[in-house]
Enzyme design. Structure first.
Site, mmCIF file in Angstrom:
data_model
loop_
_atom_site.group_PDB
_atom_site.id
_atom_site.type_symbol
_atom_site.label_atom_id
_atom_site.label_comp_id
_atom_site.label_asym_id
_atom_site.label_seq_id
_atom_site.Cartn_x
_atom_site.Cartn_y
_atom_site.Cartn_z
ATOM 1 N N CYS A 159 42.388 29.630 68.635
ATOM 2 C CA CYS A 159 42.926 29.857 67.286
ATOM 3 C C CYS A 159 44.416 30.239 67.286
ATOM 4 C CB CYS A 159 42.120 30.936 66.586
ATOM 5 S SG CYS A 159 41.814 32.376 67.616
ATOM 6 N N HIS A 254 46.260 34.619 61.739
ATOM 7 C CA HIS A 254 47.125 34.769 62.915
ATOM 8 C C HIS A 254 48.537 34.328 62.527
ATOM 9 C CE1 HIS A 254 43.668 35.717 65.173
ATOM 10 N NE2 HIS A 254 43.592 34.701 66.018
HETATM 11 N N1 LIG Z 1 36.220 35.070 66.156
HETATM 12 C C1 LIG Z 1 37.155 34.110 66.151
HETATM 13 O O1 LIG Z 1 38.081 34.074 65.321
HETATM 14 C C2 LIG Z 1 37.110 33.033 67.155
HETATM 15 C C3 LIG Z 1 36.089 32.965 68.114
HETATM 16 N N2 LIG Z 1 36.045 31.920 68.988
HETATM 17 C C4 LIG Z 1 35.001 31.779 69.998
HETATM 18 O O2 LIG Z 1 33.757 31.512 69.344
HETATM 19 C C5 LIG Z 1 32.674 32.071 70.071
HETATM 20 C C6 LIG Z 1 31.929 33.052 69.195
HETATM 21 O O3 LIG Z 1 32.803 34.097 68.804
HETATM 22 P P1 LIG Z 1 32.340 35.250 67.803
HETATM 23 O O4 LIG Z 1 31.558 34.657 66.689
HETATM 24 O O5 LIG Z 1 33.555 36.017 67.486
HETATM 25 O O6 LIG Z 1 31.331 36.095 68.747
HETATM 26 P P2 LIG Z 1 30.224 37.156 68.307
HETATM 27 O O7 LIG Z 1 30.124 38.103 69.438
HETATM 28 O O8 LIG Z 1 30.470 37.667 66.942
HETATM 29 O O9 LIG Z 1 28.858 36.271 68.256
HETATM 30 C C7 LIG Z 1 28.266 35.804 69.406
HETATM 31 C C8 LIG Z 1 27.048 34.948 69.129
HETATM 32 O O10 LIG Z 1 26.536 34.522 70.391
HETATM 33 C C9 LIG Z 1 25.164 34.900 70.481
HETATM 34 N N3 LIG Z 1 24.800 35.241 71.860
HETATM 35 C C10 LIG Z 1 25.228 36.278 72.583
HETATM 36 N N4 LIG Z 1 24.621 36.282 73.790
HETATM 37 C C11 LIG Z 1 23.796 35.204 73.804
HETATM 38 C C12 LIG Z 1 22.885 34.670 74.754
HETATM 39 N N5 LIG Z 1 22.705 35.250 75.942
HETATM 40 N N6 LIG Z 1 22.197 33.544 74.435
HETATM 41 C C13 LIG Z 1 22.386 32.946 73.240
HETATM 42 N N7 LIG Z 1 23.214 33.420 72.286
HETATM 43 C C14 LIG Z 1 23.918 34.538 72.574
HETATM 44 C C15 LIG Z 1 25.023 36.119 69.580
HETATM 45 O O11 LIG Z 1 23.657 36.286 69.233
HETATM 46 P P3 LIG Z 1 23.005 37.748 68.932
HETATM 47 O O12 LIG Z 1 23.409 38.103 67.533
HETATM 48 O O13 LIG Z 1 21.567 37.511 69.072
HETATM 49 O O14 LIG Z 1 23.562 38.686 69.963
HETATM 50 C C16 LIG Z 1 25.910 35.685 68.422
HETATM 51 O O15 LIG Z 1 25.215 34.785 67.605
HETATM 52 C C17 LIG Z 1 33.302 32.730 71.285
HETATM 53 O O16 LIG Z 1 33.288 31.811 72.338
HETATM 54 C C18 LIG Z 1 34.716 33.026 70.847
HETATM 55 O O17 LIG Z 1 35.555 33.126 71.963
HETATM 56 C C19 LIG Z 1 36.982 30.925 68.905
HETATM 57 C C20 LIG Z 1 37.993 30.946 68.000
HETATM 58 C C21 LIG Z 1 38.166 32.035 67.091
HETATM 59 N N1 LIG Z 2 40.868 35.188 71.445
HETATM 60 C C1 LIG Z 2 41.021 34.829 70.033
HETATM 61 C C2 LIG Z 2 39.730 34.300 69.511
HETATM 62 C C3 LIG Z 2 38.973 33.485 70.496
HETATM 63 O O1 LIG Z 2 37.807 33.708 70.623
HETATM 64 O O2 LIG Z 2 39.642 32.575 71.185
HETATM 65 P P1 LIG Z 2 38.958 31.451 72.100
HETATM 66 O O3 LIG Z 2 38.354 30.470 71.159
HETATM 67 O O4 LIG Z 2 40.029 30.866 72.905
HETATM 68 O O5 LIG Z 2 37.912 32.122 72.946
HETATM 69 C C4 LIG Z 2 41.447 36.054 69.268
HETATM 70 O O6 LIG Z 2 41.176 37.109 69.746
HETATM 71 O O7 LIG Z 2 42.015 35.990 68.194
#
Ligand SMILES: NC(=O)C1=CN([C@@H]2O[C@H](COP(=O)(O)OP(=O)(O)OC[C@H]3O[C@@H](n4cnc5c(N)ncnc54)[C@H](OP(=O)(O)O)[C@@H]3O)[C@@H](O)[C@H]2O)C=CC1
Ligand SMILES: N[C@@H](CC(=O)OP(=O)(O)O)C(=O)O
Length: 366
Positions: A159, A254
């Protein structure tokens, strides 16, 4: 499209997963029919499971998903039997994420992922649909490697790059050689809110693990090209990018302070015109999530501001302002993008729309 495609979201209970289900609530092409998370959440009703950790503010949990029973994301057979493709927003370590996403692909389920795990897999396209839509053609090579007919993995980039990479893309004809980018990143990027991250209140944290390497390297894959012989995407050699990434007390958005050197000598008018005219395949195809205006240039001295500009084009547009000459670099500017819309779920949904429009995702034949 006659019938909506059936979509699964893995990682549906997290910050990005919640953004997916809300953005997909009334999507004209896609319908969420299955949600999955960790074993800890599996078996519960989605609405029950997220009601005390709902991070989408006033936007309610969509009716269509409230009563879905959460699946275990690792139960690939069950999810694969119910959907045409999935969005991946799981938060596992990289090796486990790659393994799980490959397993879905091998079960003939296309995977459109937010996760960084596969971003440097040479035959996985990492796409900003306005900038490098042609990279999806590498999927043919990826399917050969995986031995699949339908299944593949496609990803969207980090992002933090989305506030300045679109401007650099719009300025390719002026041959950018060097970019310095300092990002000011919202707390939702860490999957948290201002309430769940008290450490960010009245504070700035000068470290986001792994972020600077992503900020510096990922635009180069986006600017790269497909090598048909090697069957991989070769990254571009320029511009050289250096960055510092800071966490600030903002919920969504951001911001980036960017400095650029060019081989050519563009004027301010030429640079602004290039930003405002920049438009791509999503606009041509009128994809449902595509912003009409991809980049807006704001002339006021105090814009872009998160408060006023983060939701430009429903969070899918990029705002640029304060373009001016610099003493060390040629030009400097400030950019802003919405980190969970354009930067995460929204960008991935637009990518899925592109893949659907180009025939890489379709309804499964029963
Ligand atoms: N937040 C952001 O702005 C951005 C995030 N990302 C990426 O997106 C992805 C998700 O981020 P985010 O939503 O912030 O993360 P969260 O921690 O909020 O959510 C994680 C999710 O993954 C699930 N999970 C965790 N452990 C396991 C497992 N062992 N098996 C299956 N599912 C699992 C969780 O389920 P449960 O609720 O059951 O624990 C939950 O649904 C990450 O890779 C992050 O780096 C990318 C760009 C931007
Ligand atoms: N690291 C980014 C969000 C994120 O999860 O990035 P990536 O998709 O590269 O894991 C932030 O903290 O704002």
């Amino acid at each position: 499209m006659k019938e909506k495609l059936k979509v699964g979201v893995i990682g549906a209970t997290g910050m990005v997963g919640q953004r997916y289900v809300t953005l997909l609530a009334n999507h004209p092409w896609f319908e969420v029919v299955a949600v999955a998370a960790s074993k800890h959440s599996a078996g519960k009703k989605y609405g029950e499971s997220v009601k005390d950790r709902w991070k989408m503010g006033d936007t309610p949990i969509p009716d269509g998903v409230k009563d879905l029973t959460i699946l275990d994301a690792e139960d690939v057979d069950t999810m694969a039997s119910q959907v045409d493709f999935i969005f991946s927003a799981i938060n596992l370590d990289k090796a486990d994420t790659r393994k799980l996403e490959d397993e879905y692909a091998k079960h003939e389920v296309p995977v459109v992922s937010n996760n960084s795990a596969h971003r440097w897999t040479p035959d996985v396209p990492m796409v900003v649909p306005e900038i490098n839509p042609d990279h999806i053609e590498i999927i043919k090579a990826q399917r050969e490697r995986l031995g699949t007919q339908r299944g593949f993995v496609a990803v969207k980039p980090n992002c933090s790059i989305q506030s300045y990479t679109p401007a650099i893309a719009a300025w390719q004809k002026f041959e950018p050689t060097q970019v310095l980018a300092c990002t000011y990143q919202a707390i939702s990027g860490a999957g948290k809110t201002l309430e769940t991250a008290p450490e960010i209140q009245n504070n700035v944290i000068p470290y986001i693990p792994g972020e600077e390497a992503k900020s510096e390297d990922e635009p180069l894959k986006v600017f790269g090209h497909i090598d048909p012989e090697k069957k991989e995407i070769v990254k571009a050699q320029s511009p050289v990018i250096t960055s510092q990434c800071l966490r600030v007390p903002v919920l969504y958005g951001h911001t980036v302070a960017t400095f650029v050197n060019f081989k050519q000598n563009p004027s301010k008018e030429e640079l602004i015109e290039a930003l405002e005219e920049y438009s791509g395949v999503p606009q041509e195809l009128k994809l449902p999530s595509a912003p009409q205006q991809f980049i807006q240039y704001l002339t006021e001295d105090d814009r872009p501001q998160v408060r006023y500009d983060v939701n430009f084009e429903h969070g899918m547009g990029i705002s640029i302002g304060r373009l001016r000459p610099d003493k060390i670099f040629d030009w400097k500017f400030v950019g802003l993008s919405h980190n969970t819309a354009r930067g995460a779920a929204g960008g991935a949904i637009e990518l899925a729309e592109l893949l659907t429009a180009k025939g890489y995702i379709s309804a499964k034949e029963d």
